[in-house]
Design a protein around this motif. Structure first.
Motif, PDB file in Angstrom:
ATOM      1  N   ASP A 298       0.816  -1.218   0.000  1.00  0.00           N
ATOM      2  CA  ASP A 298       0.000   0.000   0.000  1.00  0.00           C
ATOM      3  C   ASP A 298       0.847   1.265   0.000  1.00  0.00           C
ATOM      4  O   ASP A 298       0.315   2.380   0.000  1.00  0.00           O
ATOM      5  CB  ASP A 298      -0.927   0.014   1.216  1.00  0.00           C
ATOM      6  CG  ASP A 298      -0.166  -0.081   2.539  1.00  0.00           C
ATOM      7  OD1 ASP A 298       1.021  -0.477   2.509  1.00  0.00           O
ATOM      8  OD2 ASP A 298      -0.755   0.239   3.584  1.00  0.00           O
ATOM      9  N   ALA A 299       2.175   1.121  -0.001  1.00  0.00           N
ATOM     10  CA  ALA A 299       3.072   2.289   0.033  1.00  0.00           C
ATOM     11  C   ALA A 299       3.461   2.702  -1.384  1.00  0.00           C
ATOM     12  O   ALA A 299       3.732   1.859  -2.247  1.00  0.00           O
ATOM     13  CB  ALA A 299       4.322   1.973   0.839  1.00  0.00           C
ATOM     14  N   THR A 300       3.508   4.003  -1.595  1.00  0.00           N
ATOM     15  CA  THR A 300       3.957   4.575  -2.871  1.00  0.00           C
ATOM     16  C   THR A 300       5.061   5.578  -2.585  1.00  0.00           C
ATOM     17  O   THR A 300       4.819   6.623  -1.973  1.00  0.00           O
ATOM     18  CB  THR A 300       2.804   5.268  -3.626  1.00  0.00           C
ATOM     19  OG1 THR A 300       1.815   4.294  -3.952  1.00  0.00           O
ATOM     20  CG2 THR A 300       3.308   5.926  -4.899  1.00  0.00           C
ATOM     21  N   VAL A 301       6.266   5.236  -3.003  1.00  0.00           N
ATOM     22  CA  VAL A 301       7.439   6.080  -2.784  1.00  0.00           C
ATOM     23  C   VAL A 301       7.729   6.842  -4.073  1.00  0.00           C
ATOM     24  O   VAL A 301       7.884   6.236  -5.136  1.00  0.00           O
ATOM     25  CB  VAL A 301       8.672   5.235  -2.386  1.00  0.00           C
ATOM     26  CG1 VAL A 301       9.890   6.135  -2.167  1.00  0.00           C
ATOM     27  CG2 VAL A 301       8.373   4.409  -1.144  1.00  0.00           C
ATOM     28  N   VAL A 302       7.790   8.159  -3.977  1.00  0.00           N
ATOM     29  CA  VAL A 302       8.086   9.003  -5.142  1.00  0.00           C
ATOM     30  C   VAL A 302       9.453   9.653  -4.948  1.00  0.00           C
ATOM     31  O   VAL A 302       9.688  10.327  -3.934  1.00  0.00           O
ATOM     32  CB  VAL A 302       7.012  10.086  -5.344  1.00  0.00           C
ATOM     33  CG1 VAL A 302       7.409  11.027  -6.485  1.00  0.00           C
ATOM     34  CG2 VAL A 302       5.653   9.452  -5.636  1.00  0.00           C
ATOM     35  N   ALA A 303      10.354   9.437  -5.904  1.00  0.00           N
ATOM     36  CA  ALA A 303      11.677  10.060  -5.876  1.00  0.00           C
ATOM     37  C   ALA A 303      11.784  11.077  -7.000  1.00  0.00           C
ATOM     38  O   ALA A 303      11.368  10.813  -8.135  1.00  0.00           O
ATOM     39  CB  ALA A 303      12.770   9.004  -6.024  1.00  0.00           C
ATOM     40  N   ILE A 304      12.344  12.237  -6.679  1.00  0.00           N
ATOM     41  CA  ILE A 304      12.539  13.287  -7.680  1.00  0.00           C
ATOM     42  C   ILE A 304      13.922  13.120  -8.300  1.00  0.00           C
ATOM     43  O   ILE A 304      14.938  13.132  -7.598  1.00  0.00           O
ATOM     44  CB  ILE A 304      12.388  14.678  -7.048  1.00  0.00           C
ATOM     45  CG1 ILE A 304      10.952  14.856  -6.529  1.00  0.00           C
ATOM     46  CG2 ILE A 304      12.738  15.774  -8.052  1.00  0.00           C
ATOM     47  CD1 ILE A 304      10.715  16.174  -5.823  1.00  0.00           C
TER      48      ILE A 304
END
Length: 465
Positions: A298-304
């Motif tokens: 259920d986790a969504t990790v967003v990296a720039i």
């Protein structure tokens, strides 16, 4: 403004960059890791956003007028964004760069018509030729000069609160749980993180990605090889001033990433995901992968991902550079480990006294031909010695009392740049590239790892049990 699909200028293309799901680098992870491809901005980096916001704010405040010159001190990307805006809007642009930036960045700035001034990178914050001090002085001297000063300009984080944060929230349908971003000026992570925390009611966790020696997370401040991230502190800097663009309160925790992990992740992104980016993007993804471990589906990790690998073809994407700096060596015998016993290299710094250096030389004996003089590190011994090697003192001459000077005064650093080889080079490559040099400083991960003589390089490798 666009009309029937036609943009009014290239500046209308800044922002609205896509999110892409990583597939191969995330094998075995339950959480999904998404990367925001900021190199698809027209100037090639996330800094297009802050540059345009700062210029528009300056115009609104009457600080930029026809004939004005935009001035900035930068590691390259903000300068490119400002030079792009200047070209479109009719301003002049002057960019002050450290002399360590990739050559591709310099060429891009020249292509946009910017005037370039380069200065040494290894200067204390108070030095008049320090990047920001030089830029400030040139802006004041230039008629119509305006200093963008991304480090303290509130328009920098405001750009990301207004654009980057809302984009990520909309693109994930509000499902983002973790934001991962490098910390350079701090504008990207501060503005984006503040927005996402606010809109999510504090549910989004903000994770900073920082080079292992950067002071943002408590590192020793010594040099690191990843451009456009982290905070370096020269050992002679009196007051360590952090950017006002960075609000540490927004960041929940920081992942400290060694340069090797950042660089090798950068290369994996190209080879395994088809995403060609710079070292600060590898830094962010390495931190995102660490963050994703242990998280559920259920986790969504967003990296720039800040910029394009096309700005670093001579560095992180060059096999030759990687071998010469000791980042790429896993497929070959280690040039250093096979030739000297396991021990830390003994170094001195510019403030070491001649007496102390002589005593160290006596201790070292025949184990090292020279005492390298390094910019950073805890004198007299520091296993991961600074990457800025300023010179070297001859050990036999020190032991024989042949080095002139006041014993209680600081050493005189010998002139001339020391010759370096990388742990990833073969003996033949190292010898061919360093013809005429008797002493070779060996780099691993861009940092001093040992010293070899030319004779020891050609000697039979050590037999290890």
């Amino acid at each position: 403004m666009s009309h029937d699909g036609v943009q009014g200028s290239v500046l209308d293309l800044v922002g609205n960059t896509p999110l892409v799901r990583l597939r191969r680098l995330t094998a075995g992870l339950a959480a999904q890791v998404l990367v925001k491809l900021e190199y698809l901005n027209p100037g090639g980096s996330v800094k297009d956003r802050a540059a345009l916001e700062m210029v528009r704010a300056a115009e609104a405040a009457g600080l930029l007028r026809p004939g004005s010159t935009i001035v900035e001190g930068t590691s390259g990307n903000t300068g490119t964004g400002l030079a792009q805006a200047a070209a479109v809007l009719g301003y002049r642009c002057l960019v002050v760069l450290p002399n360590t930036v990739a050559v591709e960045k310099v060429d891009v700035l020249r292509a946009y018509g910017a005037e370039i001034v380069q200065t040494r990178s290894n200067l204390p914050r108070e030095h008049p030729e320090h990047v920001m001090n030089l830029a400030t002085r040139l802006a004041a001297e230039r008629p119509g000069g305006w200093l963008a000063h991304q480090y303290d300009n509130p328009a920098n984080p405001a750009a990301h609160r207004r654009t980057t944060g809302p984009e990520i929230w909309a693109q994930t349908g509000g499902r983002v749980t973790h934001l991962v971003s490098g910390i350079g000026t701090g504008g990207t992570i501060t503005g984006t993180g503040a927005y996402l925390k606010e809109v999510s009611g504090g549910r989004v966790t903000v994770v900073g990605a920082d080079p292992a020696t950067s002071v943002y997370h408590g590192g020793d401040g010594s040099p690191f090889l990843v451009e456009a991230a982290g905070h370096y502190r020269h050992p002679d800097t009196a007051a360590d001033v952090w950017p006002l663009s960075y609000d540490p309160a927004v960041v929940d925790r920081i992942e400290a990433i060694p340069d090797r992990e950042s660089v090798l992740t950068t290369r994996r992104l190209a080879a395994e995901e088809g995403i060609l980016v710079g070292g600060s993007s590898g830094l962010a993804v390495a931190a995102a992968l660490r963050t994703a471990r242990g998280l559920g589906a259920d986790a969504t990790v967003v990296a720039i991902l800040p910029d394009s690998g096309r700005a670093y073809l001579s560095k992180y994407h060059s096999t030759d550079w990687l071998r010469r700096t000791g980042f790429l060596d896993g497929d070959r015998p280690d040039l250093l480990a096979e030739r000297i016993p396991d021990r830390a290299v003994v170094t001195v710094t510019p403030d070491t006294t001649l007496r102390a250096a002589t005593e160290l030389a006596a201790e070292v004996g025949d184990a090292q031909p020279v005492l390298p003089v390094v910019l950073a590190g805890r004198s007299p011994r520091f296993p991961t010695a600074g990457s800025e090697i300023l010179g070297a003192l001859d050990v036999p001459r020190l032991r024989a009392g042949l080095v002139p000077g006041d014993p209680d005064a600081a050493i005189t650093v010998p002139p001339g740049a020391p010759v370096t080889v990388g742990t990833g080079e073969t003996v033949a490559e190292a010898l061919a590239r360093t013809a005429g040099a008797d002493v070779l400083h060996v780099l691993r991960d861009g940092r001093l790892a040992g010293v070899l003589t030319r004779a020891s390089l050609t000697a039979r490798p050590l037999q290890r049990s």
